[in-house]
Enzyme design. Sequence first.
Site, PDB file in Angstrom:
ATOM      1  N   HIS A 148      52.154  63.387  49.596  1.00 29.81           N
ATOM      2  CA  HIS A 148      52.124  61.943  49.751  1.00 29.81           C
ATOM      3  C   HIS A 148      53.185  61.481  50.737  1.00 29.81           C
ATOM      4  O   HIS A 148      52.997  60.518  51.481  1.00 29.81           O
ATOM      5  CB  HIS A 148      52.323  61.302  48.369  1.00 29.81           C
ATOM      6  N   ARG A 163      43.261  41.554  46.440  1.00 29.77           N
ATOM      7  CA  ARG A 163      42.960  41.790  45.019  1.00 29.77           C
ATOM      8  C   ARG A 163      44.234  41.579  44.207  1.00 29.77           C
ATOM      9  O   ARG A 163      45.064  42.472  44.104  1.00 29.77           O
ATOM     10  CB  ARG A 163      42.457  43.215  44.820  1.00 29.77           C
ATOM     11  N   ARG A 173      41.770  36.516  45.957  1.00 36.65           N
ATOM     12  CA  ARG A 173      40.855  36.541  44.811  1.00 36.65           C
ATOM     13  C   ARG A 173      41.664  36.389  43.532  1.00 36.65           C
ATOM     14  O   ARG A 173      42.644  37.122  43.322  1.00 36.65           O
ATOM     15  CB  ARG A 173      40.079  37.857  44.788  1.00 36.65           C
ATOM     16  N   GLU A 232      28.706  39.294  42.716  1.00 37.43           N
ATOM     17  CA  GLU A 232      28.789  40.693  42.280  1.00 37.43           C
ATOM     18  C   GLU A 232      27.789  41.000  41.184  1.00 37.43           C
ATOM     19  O   GLU A 232      27.635  42.151  40.783  1.00 37.43           O
ATOM     20  CB  GLU A 232      30.197  40.981  41.717  1.00 37.43           C
ATOM     21  N   ASN A 291      30.336  46.578  45.764  1.00 42.73           N
ATOM     22  CA  ASN A 291      30.641  47.685  44.830  1.00 42.73           C
ATOM     23  C   ASN A 291      30.078  47.349  43.451  1.00 42.73           C
ATOM     24  O   ASN A 291      29.383  48.149  42.825  1.00 42.73           O
ATOM     25  CB  ASN A 291      32.150  47.914  44.712  1.00 42.73           C
ATOM     26  N   ASP A 292      30.391  46.138  42.996  1.00 44.53           N
ATOM     27  CA  ASP A 292      29.896  45.745  41.679  1.00 44.53           C
ATOM     28  C   ASP A 292      28.422  45.359  41.730  1.00 44.53           C
ATOM     29  O   ASP A 292      27.667  45.654  40.806  1.00 44.53           O
ATOM     30  CB  ASP A 292      30.721  44.582  41.124  1.00 44.53           C
ATOM     31  N   CYS A 340      32.797  41.920  51.078  1.00 40.68           N
ATOM     32  CA  CYS A 340      34.093  42.601  51.013  1.00 40.68           C
ATOM     33  C   CYS A 340      34.014  43.906  50.221  1.00 40.68           C
ATOM     34  O   CYS A 340      35.028  44.526  49.941  1.00 40.68           O
ATOM     35  CB  CYS A 340      35.170  41.694  50.443  1.00 40.68           C
TER      36      CYS A 340
HETATM   37  C1  PEP Z   1      33.309  44.692  44.888  1.00 43.91           C
HETATM   38  O1  PEP Z   1      32.939  44.709  43.714  1.00 43.91           O
HETATM   39  O2  PEP Z   1      32.587  45.051  45.846  1.00 43.91           O
HETATM   40  C2  PEP Z   1      34.666  44.218  45.211  1.00 43.91           C
HETATM   41  C3  PEP Z   1      35.030  44.037  46.461  1.00 43.91           C
HETATM   42  O3  PEP Z   1      35.517  44.026  44.170  1.00 43.91           O
HETATM   43  P1  PEP Z   1      36.291  45.232  43.417  1.00 43.91           P
HETATM   44  O4  PEP Z   1      36.000  46.501  44.173  1.00 43.91           O
HETATM   45  O5  PEP Z   1      37.720  44.880  43.411  1.00 43.91           O
HETATM   46  O6  PEP Z   1      35.675  45.203  42.069  1.00 43.91           O
HETATM   47 MG    MG Z   2      34.120  43.726  42.223  1.00 43.22          MG
END
Ligand code: PEP
Ligand code: MG
Length: 845
Positions: free
Chosen positions: A470, A577, A613, A707, A730-731, A778
């Site tokens: 690291h 975040r 956020r 999301e 992502n979610d 995002c």
């Molecule tokens: C997502 O869900 O795409 C997002 C950007 O939020 P996180 O990854 O922090 O849940």
């Molecule tokens: Mg998310």
Amino acid sequence: MAPDANTAIMPTGLPNDLLRPDLLRLNASPAGKEEAIREAAQLLIAAGCIDSAYAASMLRREAVANTFLGHGVAIPHGMVEDRGLVRRSGIAVLQVPGGIEWNPGQTAHLVVAIAAQSDAHIAVLRRLTRLMQDEARLTALFTVTDPTALAATLSEDAPVTAPTTPGGDLAERFDWVVDYPTGLHARPATAWVETARASTARIQVRHGDLVADAKALVALLQLGLRAGDSVVVSAEGEDAVAALARMKATITRLTAREKADAAAAAQKSRATVRGWTPPNPLPAVPGIAASPGLAIGPVHVLPRAAVSVPDEPVPLIEGGDRLHEALSLTRQNLKALADDTARRLGPSEAAIFTAQAEILNDTDLVTLACQLMVEGHGVAWSWHRAVERTAAGLAALDNPVLAARAADLRDVGQRVLARIDPALRTGGAPDLPDTPCILIAEDLSPSDTAALDMARVIGLATAQGGPTSHTAILARTLGLPAMVAGGAALMELANGTPAILDGQTGRLHLSPAEADTADARAWIAREDARKAEEEARRGLPARTRDGHEVEIGANVNRPDQVAVALSQGAESVGLMRTEFLFLERGDAPGEDEQYETYRDMLTALEGRPLIVRALDIGGDKQVPHLQLPHEENPFLGVRGARLLLRKPELLETQLRALYRAAKDGGALSIMFPMITALGEVQALRAACDRIRAELDAPAVPLGIMVEVPAAAIQADVLAGHVDFFSIGTNDLTQYALAIDRQHPELAAEADSLHPAVLRLIRLTVEGAERHGRWVGVCGGIAGDPFGAALLTGLGVRELSMTPRDIPAVKDRLRGSELSALRQAAQRALDCETADAVRALDGGEA
Ligand code: PEP
Ligand code: MG
């Protein structure tokens, strides 16, 4: 030092009257852990060792501590505060040949229940931990039918053997030749361990004479496996055949990834500029390249930091508690670091911390520490000694990959040590001369590296360490030329020796002549010019050939990460975040501290937009110190906006800090996570309006994350109540495809370019357009050049990503026509599968 239990307590036979025949029960078959503890407690009650209330105390202890010692042995005992319930010391042993699950994946065959008034029981524990290194003798005890044999073995002193011993293979086996180009390093080894632990069978890996338990990370690493080595993986026990099949699948599945990573690393090093060659040969100390660049200056040798850890014995139980607590706090902290790194840099980088956390689960390491404590040493001393011994074993294997692991082990060991006793926290700024120097050190922890005064350190060379440690990664992030693994010769250099450090070739050239220095300076000037050109290109907007511009943001969480993002070409921060302000520490930051962080972010951005956020706690981001109730399905529970609306103190503190920062100027927007329903938006907006009015702060744009499929489908409704949308793919992917985003087996199927997800994105854009709102993305797919191209074609106006993904995304968009991207997006929406969408890559430009 504690007296030697061998001579001080008893040579043979039963130790005092601690381990009396009436305290042994063979061939027991309790239904589960609780029943086993009650049964063992009953023996102690009957023998007059404890009050009956002590049984409940033993059960309470299980809820707060792990009493599984390893290798099939558990040592339940009561809470410290209930020691008054112990009438006299005693040890009950319950032998369970069939085993009982103590914790998931941990089966106990010997339940050694301890009632301790003083430390008289240490002798037995010491023997037990020693026995753990003699697997054959220990396992024999799991089924032995003669109680005196059991008692005798526990009373004798077993010889200590090396952690890996020569041995044969188990009943089922397969052979494998290591084909990971960089050998078995921590990341694949962690996957092996996880697979092995999912099975009850005993699984081992043998290389020549050395055998390692496949469930123990450090033991596996100590095999020092390199590409081309032959190993035998063998197993025995109930599901041995299936377990071996799963092991084989994991081991071979990783090959492709390991080869791809090695190829990418090789390509990267070919692509980056070549090192400097001195015009005349110079004496040099060779090492391993860790961070590119040339540094010219005198060396400054940092004397070896002798961490002096005092040996202050405490009662074993108290020591165990302190170690346990320190380990779990460190694990929490590493988990947060891994989460943050995964989101910002990607899973490979995050693996550093996941592997460090896995080191903490290593039974051998923890057992070694326990053994030392059992021998009568203090907890901090024992832990430090266990780490040092294991790290020295890894470093001695003369393998750069393992040398890096030794540095990681020491670093993680130091984290734990600081938790055991904050006075043992090391690091901080070392004493440096006023003139800028090339810093030479035995090894530096990542925390030491981060604390370096960059005005006085122009390069870094360590005697130990490895390129994947690291520390090396941090040096690259800091842009500090660095080499590692230079060996003992480095530490012998005299302070002030003039040198040129080449971080690209990993060499420290010594005593250069004037001509060499001039040549090196010219090389640096050429490099600087090349970098400036590169940065200028990154600074160009992401404008398609037909003039359509997409805003490119960075996902960063801290003010000190902004500069790197901007140098990569970020035009804004599209996602901060904030839950990581909570996750990386042991308490919640208050309003003032949050305000300062938001203000510093805005200052670092110099007028560029910042989208903060609001806290997205819950799901995979658990904050233990908030003590929220346990949920069966955290991803489907009180998460994000749902939690904020139920915890007004969290929401209000954050909003007050944000509006105070907005009053100081800058382009702030606030965004809420995990929105599902209109009512949530209205309630959050009302809270914002109220707090803004109270603080007399300016209005800022309010947006929401999309999301959840419900939010995408109702985007036309929600858009009437917010200023913008940012899609968290992502979610959105996880909820649309019903695949846990952390699921190791299903990860490949959770593709954000699945047509179902793309259709939800399209619906979001259409809904937003009805109210003239803009949509950003995002989630991770925004940083994938092809993904970015399709999203642009779908009508997304802003893309926010990990900073290092920015240059490639910008290049891709600058080389495209919007009309072609729109057509490609339409084709993607019509595709039947994610693979079909991926197959369109390359055809849209
Ligand atoms: C997502 O869900 O795409 C997002 C950007 O939020 P996180 O990854 O922090 O849940
Ligand atoms: Mg998310």
